[in-house]
Design an enzyme around this catalytic site. Structure first.
Site, PDB file in Angstrom:
ATOM      1  CB  ILE A 149      60.738  35.735  45.683  1.00 14.60           C
ATOM      2  CG1 ILE A 149      59.880  35.663  46.950  1.00 14.60           C
ATOM      3  CG2 ILE A 149      61.651  34.524  45.569  1.00 14.60           C
ATOM      4  CD1 ILE A 149      58.865  34.524  46.970  1.00 14.60           C
ATOM      5  CD  GLU A 157      53.725  21.344  45.219  1.00 19.52           C
ATOM      6  OE1 GLU A 157      53.400  21.712  46.362  1.00 19.52           O
ATOM      7  OE2 GLU A 157      54.331  22.072  44.431  1.00 19.52           O
ATOM      8  CG  HIS A 165      55.807  23.802  48.014  1.00 19.22           C
ATOM      9  ND1 HIS A 165      54.632  23.963  47.325  1.00 19.22           N
ATOM     10  CD2 HIS A 165      56.190  25.065  48.351  1.00 19.22           C
ATOM     11  CE1 HIS A 165      54.314  25.245  47.253  1.00 19.22           C
ATOM     12  NE2 HIS A 165      55.255  25.934  47.880  1.00 19.22           N
ATOM     13  CB  ALA A 168      57.315  30.235  40.554  1.00 15.87           C
ATOM     14  NE  ARG A 169      51.773  28.450  44.431  1.00 15.87           N
ATOM     15  CZ  ARG A 169      52.531  28.771  45.483  1.00 15.87           C
ATOM     16  NH1 ARG A 169      53.801  28.404  45.524  1.00 15.87           N
ATOM     17  NH2 ARG A 169      52.029  29.425  46.513  1.00 15.87           N
TER      18      ARG A 169
HETATM   19  P1  NAP Z   1      55.691  39.360  43.395  1.00 12.66           P
HETATM   20  O1  NAP Z   1      56.486  40.312  44.209  1.00 12.66           O
HETATM   21  O2  NAP Z   1      54.287  39.676  43.073  1.00 12.66           O
HETATM   22  O3  NAP Z   1      56.533  39.094  42.067  1.00 12.66           O
HETATM   23  C1  NAP Z   1      56.012  38.414  40.978  1.00 12.66           C
HETATM   24  C2  NAP Z   1      56.766  38.846  39.724  1.00 12.66           C
HETATM   25  O4  NAP Z   1      56.241  38.105  38.641  1.00 12.66           O
HETATM   26  C3  NAP Z   1      56.619  40.310  39.413  1.00 12.66           C
HETATM   27  O5  NAP Z   1      57.883  40.853  39.213  1.00 12.66           O
HETATM   28  C4  NAP Z   1      55.805  40.364  38.123  1.00 12.66           C
HETATM   29  O6  NAP Z   1      56.375  41.357  37.277  1.00 12.66           O
HETATM   30  C5  NAP Z   1      56.014  38.976  37.525  1.00 12.66           C
HETATM   31  N1  NAP Z   1      54.825  38.524  36.827  1.00 12.66           N
HETATM   32  C6  NAP Z   1      53.540  38.575  37.209  1.00 12.66           C
HETATM   33  N2  NAP Z   1      52.747  38.082  36.260  1.00 12.66           N
HETATM   34  C7  NAP Z   1      53.548  37.726  35.239  1.00 12.66           C
HETATM   35  C8  NAP Z   1      53.316  37.183  33.962  1.00 12.66           C
HETATM   36  N3  NAP Z   1      52.079  36.912  33.525  1.00 12.66           N
HETATM   37  N4  NAP Z   1      54.386  36.944  33.167  1.00 12.66           N
HETATM   38  C9  NAP Z   1      55.635  37.220  33.580  1.00 12.66           C
HETATM   39  N5  NAP Z   1      55.905  37.749  34.786  1.00 12.66           N
HETATM   40  C10 NAP Z   1      54.873  38.011  35.600  1.00 12.66           C
HETATM   41  O7  NAP Z   1      55.664  37.918  44.096  1.00 12.66           O
HETATM   42  P2  NAP Z   1      56.747  37.263  45.046  1.00 12.66           P
HETATM   43  O8  NAP Z   1      56.469  37.629  46.447  1.00 12.66           O
HETATM   44  O9  NAP Z   1      58.099  37.530  44.500  1.00 12.66           O
HETATM   45  O10 NAP Z   1      56.367  35.727  44.873  1.00 12.66           O
HETATM   46  C11 NAP Z   1      56.432  35.109  43.611  1.00 12.66           C
HETATM   47  C12 NAP Z   1      55.807  33.726  43.632  1.00 12.66           C
HETATM   48  O11 NAP Z   1      56.680  32.821  44.315  1.00 12.66           O
HETATM   49  C13 NAP Z   1      54.513  33.615  44.429  1.00 12.66           C
HETATM   50  O12 NAP Z   1      53.380  34.013  43.679  1.00 12.66           O
HETATM   51  C14 NAP Z   1      54.465  32.156  44.834  1.00 12.66           C
HETATM   52  O13 NAP Z   1      53.681  31.419  43.939  1.00 12.66           O
HETATM   53  C15 NAP Z   1      55.925  31.715  44.747  1.00 12.66           C
HETATM   54  N6  NAP Z   1      56.417  31.281  46.062  1.00 12.66           N
HETATM   55  C16 NAP Z   1      56.911  30.022  46.194  1.00 12.66           C
HETATM   56  C17 NAP Z   1      57.381  29.605  47.421  1.00 12.66           C
HETATM   57  C18 NAP Z   1      57.955  28.228  47.609  1.00 12.66           C
HETATM   58  O14 NAP Z   1      57.845  27.685  48.698  1.00 12.66           O
HETATM   59  N7  NAP Z   1      58.592  27.653  46.623  1.00 12.66           N
HETATM   60  C19 NAP Z   1      57.340  30.456  48.524  1.00 12.66           C
HETATM   61  C20 NAP Z   1      56.840  31.736  48.332  1.00 12.66           C
HETATM   62  C21 NAP Z   1      56.383  32.143  47.092  1.00 12.66           C
HETATM   63  P3  NAP Z   1      55.473  42.183  36.222  1.00 12.66           P
HETATM   64  O15 NAP Z   1      54.333  42.749  37.020  1.00 12.66           O
HETATM   65  O16 NAP Z   1      56.402  43.190  35.640  1.00 12.66           O
HETATM   66  O17 NAP Z   1      55.035  41.160  35.232  1.00 12.66           O
END
Ligand code: NAP
Length: 311
Positions: free
Chosen positions: A149, A254, A272, A224-225
């Protein structure tokens, strides 16, 4: 038809799809019915509903927990592993929807669009012009969590003429600048965008100190969350103008969010809705069901969570 425990509700078109392919029970149906609990081999849920340890433990033949959504921070992963159950989610199919919302929230925040709309509706325009706002062009944007994302957000923001940096656990060697220190990222950014997963590792990573580095001209956007932010610290920073403003799609507790948010002028509040479009929610439901079918046919799944990066 395979039988599932369904936790939480789905939009009507998605529920119709689910009911045409699986027989779903709710938690109450399973209480006191051991025969039924023995038949249920899968759970279907959405990422904003919890799948607790006791529910997992109550299903002796549970093999799969299919989460409709990308975040799985509310699933009791250790209990799932103990039970030998695979956890699946729906990555990628929601990237565009969440990135689009993020850009919309950012523009709403900087240009004060919701407030401008209220200004016209209230008839205030005839008494004078609306206040001046801020450009997006030229801003320094720091993305916390440049995953699927986060990258889609970055690609979209590039066309606005911003300078992009990102923070995460690894330097991905991309054309955007990697900043390994979250405090330095906050200090060097006009806007921080949060797109990292929830869970223990990221809990309250945006605290009073990070907000103070972001400073009185800094903005925060969270798609994110809620758990990533120390919400009490954020409310204090917004009230005292220690940061300029925030746009939030996710919160602690929420949908019963802290009422202090409602009294603030410098926030844009979303319920959300990152992935909440017809097209995306149907695509997510389809992938959730395909994971279940794949599991029942082959014992494997299409999009299991990455256990190595589990929260
Ligand atoms: P993703 O592809 O797994 O990306 C997560 C990113 O966060 C990775 O680049 C990772 O990079 C980094 N990360 C992981 N742990 C970390 C840490 N401890 N400190 C700093 N960075 C960290 O996930 P995604 O598909 O993009 O989704 C991201 C999040 O968006 C989901 O987990 C979900 O909670 C949220 N989301 C929200 C909505 C909404 O409705 N608002 C919808 C969908 C998703 P590194 O591995 O290099 O750290």
């Amino acid at each position: 038809m395979h039988e599932l425990l369904q936790i939480g509700t789905f939009p009507i078109p998605a529920q119709k799809l689910i009911d045409s392919e699986f027989r779903c029970h709710n938690r109450r149906d399973l209480e006191g019915d051991e025969v039924l609990r023995n038949r249920v081999r899968g759970i279907i849920t959405r990422s904003n509903f919890a799948v607790p340890q006791d529910v997992i433990a109550s299903l002796p033949h549970l093999g799969i927990i299919a989460v409709c959504g990308v975040g799985y921070d509310l699933v009791a992963l250790e209990a799932a592993t103990r039970r030998g159950a695979i956890v699946t989610h729906t990555p990628a199919v929601l990237n565009s929807a969440v990135a689009e919302l993020c850009v919309g929230m950012l523009l709403s925040l900087l240009r004060r669009l919701p407030e401008a709309d209220r200004f016209v509706r209230a008839g205030s325009w005839r008494h004078g012009a609306f206040a001046l706002t801020s450009n997006l062009a030229g801003k320094r944007i720091g993305i916390v969590g440049l995953g699927r994302i986060g990258k889609e957000i970055a690609h979209r923001l590039e066309s606005f003429g911003v300078a992009l940096s990102y923070f995460g656990r690894t330097d991905q060697n991309l054309r955007w600048r990697f900043e390994p220190d979250l405090h330095a990222l906050a200090r060097g950014s006009d806007v921080l965008i949060l797109a990292a997963p929830g869970g223990r590792e990221t809990a309250r990573m945006i605290d009073a100190a990070v907000l103070s580095e972001l400073g009185p001209n800094g903005f925060l956007v969270n798609v994110a969350r809620g758990s990533l932010i120390d919400e009490a610290a954020l409310l204090d920073a917004l009230s005292s103008r220690a940061i300029a403003g925030a746009a939030l799609d996710v919160f602690d507790n929420e949908p019963d969010i802290n009422p202090r948010f409602l009294a603030l002028e410098n926030v844009v509040l979303m319920p959300h809705i990152g992935s909440a479009t017809d097209e995306t929610r149907l695509a997510m439901a389809r992938l959730t069901l395909d994971n279940l079918h794949c599991f029942f046919a082959t014992g494997t799944t299409l999009t299991p969570i990455d256990a190595a990066t589990s929260v």
